[in-house]
Design a protein around this motif. Structure first.
Motif, PDB file in Angstrom:
ATOM      1  N   MET A   1       0.851  -1.206   0.000  1.00 15.09           N
ATOM      2  CA  MET A   1       0.000   0.000   0.000  1.00 15.09           C
ATOM      3  C   MET A   1       0.881   1.249   0.000  1.00 15.09           C
ATOM      4  SD  MET A   1      -3.292   0.928   0.127  1.00 15.09           S
ATOM      5  CE  MET A   1      -4.193  -0.507   0.729  1.00 15.09           C
ATOM      6  N   ILE A   2       0.655   2.116  -0.987  1.00 17.41           N
ATOM      7  CA  ILE A   2       1.430   3.362  -1.050  1.00 17.41           C
ATOM      8  C   ILE A   2       0.637   4.455  -0.331  1.00 17.41           C
ATOM      9  CG2 ILE A   2       2.541   5.042  -2.577  1.00 17.41           C
ATOM     10  CD1 ILE A   2       2.288   2.813  -4.796  1.00 17.41           C
ATOM     11  N   LEU A   3       1.294   5.147   0.588  1.00 15.81           N
ATOM     12  CA  LEU A   3       0.622   6.211   1.333  1.00 15.81           C
ATOM     13  C   LEU A   3       1.311   7.539   1.047  1.00 15.81           C
ATOM     14  CD1 LEU A   3       0.427   4.312   4.735  1.00 15.81           C
ATOM     15  CD2 LEU A   3      -1.364   4.462   3.024  1.00 15.81           C
ATOM     16  N   THR A   4       0.542   8.548   0.653  1.00 17.10           N
ATOM     17  CA  THR A   4       1.159   9.859   0.421  1.00 17.10           C
ATOM     18  C   THR A   4       0.247  10.983   0.912  1.00 17.10           C
ATOM     19  OG1 THR A   4       0.249  10.496  -1.742  1.00 17.10           O
ATOM     20  CG2 THR A   4       2.083   8.956  -1.771  1.00 17.10           C
ATOM     21  N   THR A   5       0.862  12.153   1.082  1.00 15.40           N
ATOM     22  CA  THR A   5       0.079  13.346   1.423  1.00 15.40           C
ATOM     23  C   THR A   5      -0.127  14.197   0.176  1.00 15.40           C
ATOM     24  OG1 THR A   5       2.089  14.516   1.998  1.00 15.40           O
ATOM     25  CG2 THR A   5       0.941  13.463   3.794  1.00 15.40           C
ATOM     26  N   LEU A   6       0.201  13.622  -0.990  1.00 14.67           N
ATOM     27  CA  LEU A   6       0.102  14.362  -2.251  1.00 14.67           C
ATOM     28  C   LEU A   6      -1.236  14.084  -2.926  1.00 14.67           C
ATOM     29  CD1 LEU A   6       3.582  13.212  -3.488  1.00 14.67           C
ATOM     30  CD2 LEU A   6       3.055  15.478  -2.630  1.00 14.67           C
ATOM     31  N   GLY A   8      -1.480  12.706  -5.726  1.00 14.67           N
ATOM     32  CA  GLY A   8      -1.349  11.452  -6.444  1.00 14.67           C
ATOM     33  C   GLY A   8      -0.098  10.735  -5.993  1.00 14.67           C
ATOM     34  N   VAL A   9       0.350   9.778  -6.796  1.00 10.38           N
ATOM     35  CA  VAL A   9       1.592   9.080  -6.478  1.00 10.38           C
ATOM     36  C   VAL A   9       2.618   9.436  -7.552  1.00 10.38           C
ATOM     37  CG1 VAL A   9       2.657   6.826  -6.103  1.00 10.38           C
ATOM     38  CG2 VAL A   9       0.294   7.205  -5.411  1.00 10.38           C
ATOM     39  N   PRO A  10       3.769   9.971  -7.164  1.00 14.50           N
ATOM     40  CA  PRO A  10       4.768  10.355  -8.157  1.00 14.50           C
ATOM     41  C   PRO A  10       5.155   9.178  -9.052  1.00 14.50           C
ATOM     42  CG  PRO A  10       5.411  11.141  -5.989  1.00 14.50           C
ATOM     43  CD  PRO A  10       4.227  10.249  -5.789  1.00 14.50           C
ATOM     44  N   GLY A  11       5.195   9.411 -10.346  1.00 16.46           N
ATOM     45  CA  GLY A  11       5.590   8.366 -11.279  1.00 16.46           C
ATOM     46  C   GLY A  11       4.496   7.383 -11.636  1.00 16.46           C
ATOM     47  N   ARG A  12       3.318   7.556 -11.077  1.00 18.62           N
ATOM     48  CA  ARG A  12       2.205   6.630 -11.386  1.00 18.62           C
ATOM     49  C   ARG A  12       0.982   7.473 -11.774  1.00 18.62           C
ATOM     50  NH1 ARG A  12       2.534   1.790  -8.161  1.00 18.62           N
ATOM     51  NH2 ARG A  12       4.690   1.492  -7.567  1.00 18.62           N
ATOM     52  N   THR A  13       0.029   6.816 -12.396  1.00 13.68           N
ATOM     53  CA  THR A  13      -1.216   7.539 -12.676  1.00 13.68           C
ATOM     54  C   THR A  13      -2.383   6.854 -11.966  1.00 13.68           C
ATOM     55  OG1 THR A  13      -1.214   6.310 -14.749  1.00 13.68           O
ATOM     56  CG2 THR A  13      -0.776   8.675 -14.893  1.00 13.68           C
ATOM     57  N   ILE A  14      -3.312   7.674 -11.512  1.00 11.78           N
ATOM     58  CA  ILE A  14      -4.476   7.145 -10.818  1.00 11.78           C
ATOM     59  C   ILE A  14      -5.471   6.658 -11.868  1.00 11.78           C
ATOM     60  CG2 ILE A  14      -6.440   7.745  -9.336  1.00 11.78           C
ATOM     61  CD1 ILE A  14      -4.571   9.854  -8.011  1.00 11.78           C
ATOM     62  N   VAL A  15      -5.897   5.409 -11.740  1.00 10.69           N
ATOM     63  CA  VAL A  15      -6.868   4.903 -12.708  1.00 10.69           C
ATOM     64  C   VAL A  15      -8.277   4.785 -12.125  1.00 10.69           C
ATOM     65  CG1 VAL A  15      -5.279   3.776 -14.297  1.00 10.69           C
ATOM     66  CG2 VAL A  15      -6.064   2.534 -12.294  1.00 10.69           C
ATOM     67  N   ARG A  16      -8.375   4.607 -10.822  1.00 14.85           N
ATOM     68  CA  ARG A  16      -9.695   4.499 -10.209  1.00 14.85           C
ATOM     69  C   ARG A  16      -9.702   5.159  -8.836  1.00 14.85           C
ATOM     70  NH1 ARG A  16     -10.031  -0.346 -12.646  1.00 14.85           N
ATOM     71  NH2 ARG A  16      -9.015  -1.460 -10.950  1.00 14.85           N
ATOM     72  N   HIS A  17     -10.810   5.773  -8.503  1.00 14.35           N
ATOM     73  CA  HIS A  17     -10.979   6.328  -7.165  1.00 14.35           C
ATOM     74  C   HIS A  17     -11.973   5.475  -6.369  1.00 14.35           C
ATOM     75  CE1 HIS A  17      -9.202  10.098  -8.661  1.00 14.35           C
ATOM     76  NE2 HIS A  17      -8.943  10.335  -7.391  1.00 14.35           N
ATOM     77  N   TYR A  18     -11.706   5.272  -5.106  1.00  8.49           N
ATOM     78  CA  TYR A  18     -12.632   4.497  -4.279  1.00  8.49           C
ATOM     79  C   TYR A  18     -13.252   5.333  -3.164  1.00  8.49           C
ATOM     80  CZ  TYR A  18     -10.765   0.388  -6.606  1.00  8.49           C
ATOM     81  OH  TYR A  18     -10.409  -0.519  -7.536  1.00  8.49           O
ATOM     82  N   GLY A  19     -12.970   6.608  -3.166  1.00 10.94           N
ATOM     83  CA  GLY A  19     -13.569   7.475  -2.141  1.00 10.94           C
ATOM     84  C   GLY A  19     -12.740   7.555  -0.863  1.00 10.94           C
ATOM     85  N   ILE A  20     -13.348   8.204   0.110  1.00  7.19           N
ATOM     86  CA  ILE A  20     -12.661   8.447   1.384  1.00  7.19           C
ATOM     87  C   ILE A  20     -12.562   7.162   2.218  1.00  7.19           C
ATOM     88  CG2 ILE A  20     -12.964   9.623   3.629  1.00  7.19           C
ATOM     89  CD1 ILE A  20     -12.204  11.657   1.703  1.00  7.19           C
TER      90      ILE A  20
ATOM     91  N   GLU B  55       9.870   5.989  -5.549  1.00  6.57           N
ATOM     92  CA  GLU B  55       9.057   5.513  -4.431  1.00  6.57           C
ATOM     93  C   GLU B  55       8.588   6.669  -3.560  1.00  6.57           C
ATOM     94  OE1 GLU B  55       9.453   1.962  -1.153  1.00  6.57           O
ATOM     95  OE2 GLU B  55      11.167   2.455  -2.407  1.00  6.57           O
ATOM     96  N   ALA B  56       7.403   6.566  -3.020  1.00  2.00           N
ATOM     97  CA  ALA B  56       6.891   7.595  -2.108  1.00  2.00           C
ATOM     98  C   ALA B  56       6.493   6.933  -0.798  1.00  2.00           C
ATOM     99  CB  ALA B  56       5.691   8.287  -2.732  1.00  2.00           C
TER     100      ALA B  56
END
Lengths: 104, 146
Positions: A1-6, A8-20, B55-56
């Motif tokens: 599981m990748i966790l960020t305060t951004l 999105g995730v650097p170097g990746r693209t978001i394909v689906r959102h699942y909500g809060i 990586e993040a």
């Protein structure tokens, strides 16, 4: 599981959102730690017992959030925020929330 | 009479021990801040593109810090007059710097080259029970990239 305060995730693209997703825990101080903290309140300084207590509590809240996120099928949580509120004498709620997403 | 002596003793103890602890902490902060100077922290908005990274990782730093008996009493007197309460300003500054330092030290230990979107939060953990004590928690969290 990748966790960020951004957003999105650097170097990746978001394909689906699942909500809060969120996770929370309510912790109370224990008597032993409270006694030491009582002494520390005269001389001031860091209350190590409480620092550790809240650190553990925050990790617990985060773990619960991650569990909720993985149940929805997400592989990352973005825009994570933390909040703390004192709800009663000696007890505090710590919660973490963020947006569950699937990234590629 | 005895009560007054105890009270005076606590004030003196708070003043002496509190000042020593504060100076020690501020020196410690200066030394450690020099070591983490190379790591830069950037906050940015939603419309800027995210930087490239392999990586993040979420990084956190927290601290619970208490004021001493003398300073709490002094602040009580000062709050009658209003205005700046310098003794608490220093307390908050110490807490905030310590939390950010811990976050940076964790990020460096992970081999990060940058920390993005740092967030700070402060909470009073006294509750109703803590009359006459001042305890605050400061947390710093952000995304370390490598």
């Amino acid at each position: 599981m990748i966790l960020t305060t951004l957003e999105g995730v650097p170097g990746r693209t978001i394909v689906r959102h699942y909500g809060i997703v969120q996770g929370s825990t309510v912790r109370a101080k224990n008597i032993g730690k409270d006694f030491l903290a009582g002494l520390k309140n005269i001389v001031g300084g860091e209350l190590k017992g409480y620092t550790e207590l809240l650190q553990e509590a925050r990790q617990e809240a985060l773990n619960r959030m991650v569990k909720e996120a993985s149940q929805t099928g997400a592989n990352a949580v973005v825009n994570i925020r933390f909040a703390t509120s004192a709800i009663a004498a000696g007890a505090a709620e710590i919660f973490a929330y963020g947006t569950a997403v699937y990234v590629e | 009479m005895i009560e007054l002596l105890i009270f005076g003793g606590l004030l003196l103890l708070g003043l002496v021990a509190g000042t020593i602890a504060e100076n020690k902490h501020l020196n410690d902060l200066r030394v450690r801040e020099k070591k983490v100077k190379t790591l830069n922290v950037v906050n940015f908005g939603a419309h800027e593109p995210l930087p490239e990274a392999r990586e993040a990782v979420l990084v956190m730093g927290n601290v619970v810090i208490a004021s001493d008996f003398f300073r709490i009493y002094l602040a009580g007197l000062l709050s009658i007059l209003g205005g700046n309460i310098g003794v608490y300003e220093t307390l908050m500054e110490r807490g905030r710097r310590e939390a950010i330092l811990r976050l940076k030290e964790q990020a460096i230990a992970l081999g990060a080259r940058q920390v993005l979107n740092l967030r700070l939060e402060t909470s009073n953990i006294n509750g109703e029970q803590g009359k006459g004590t001042v305890q605050v928690e400061v947390i710093a969290y952000g995304t370390a990239i490598r």
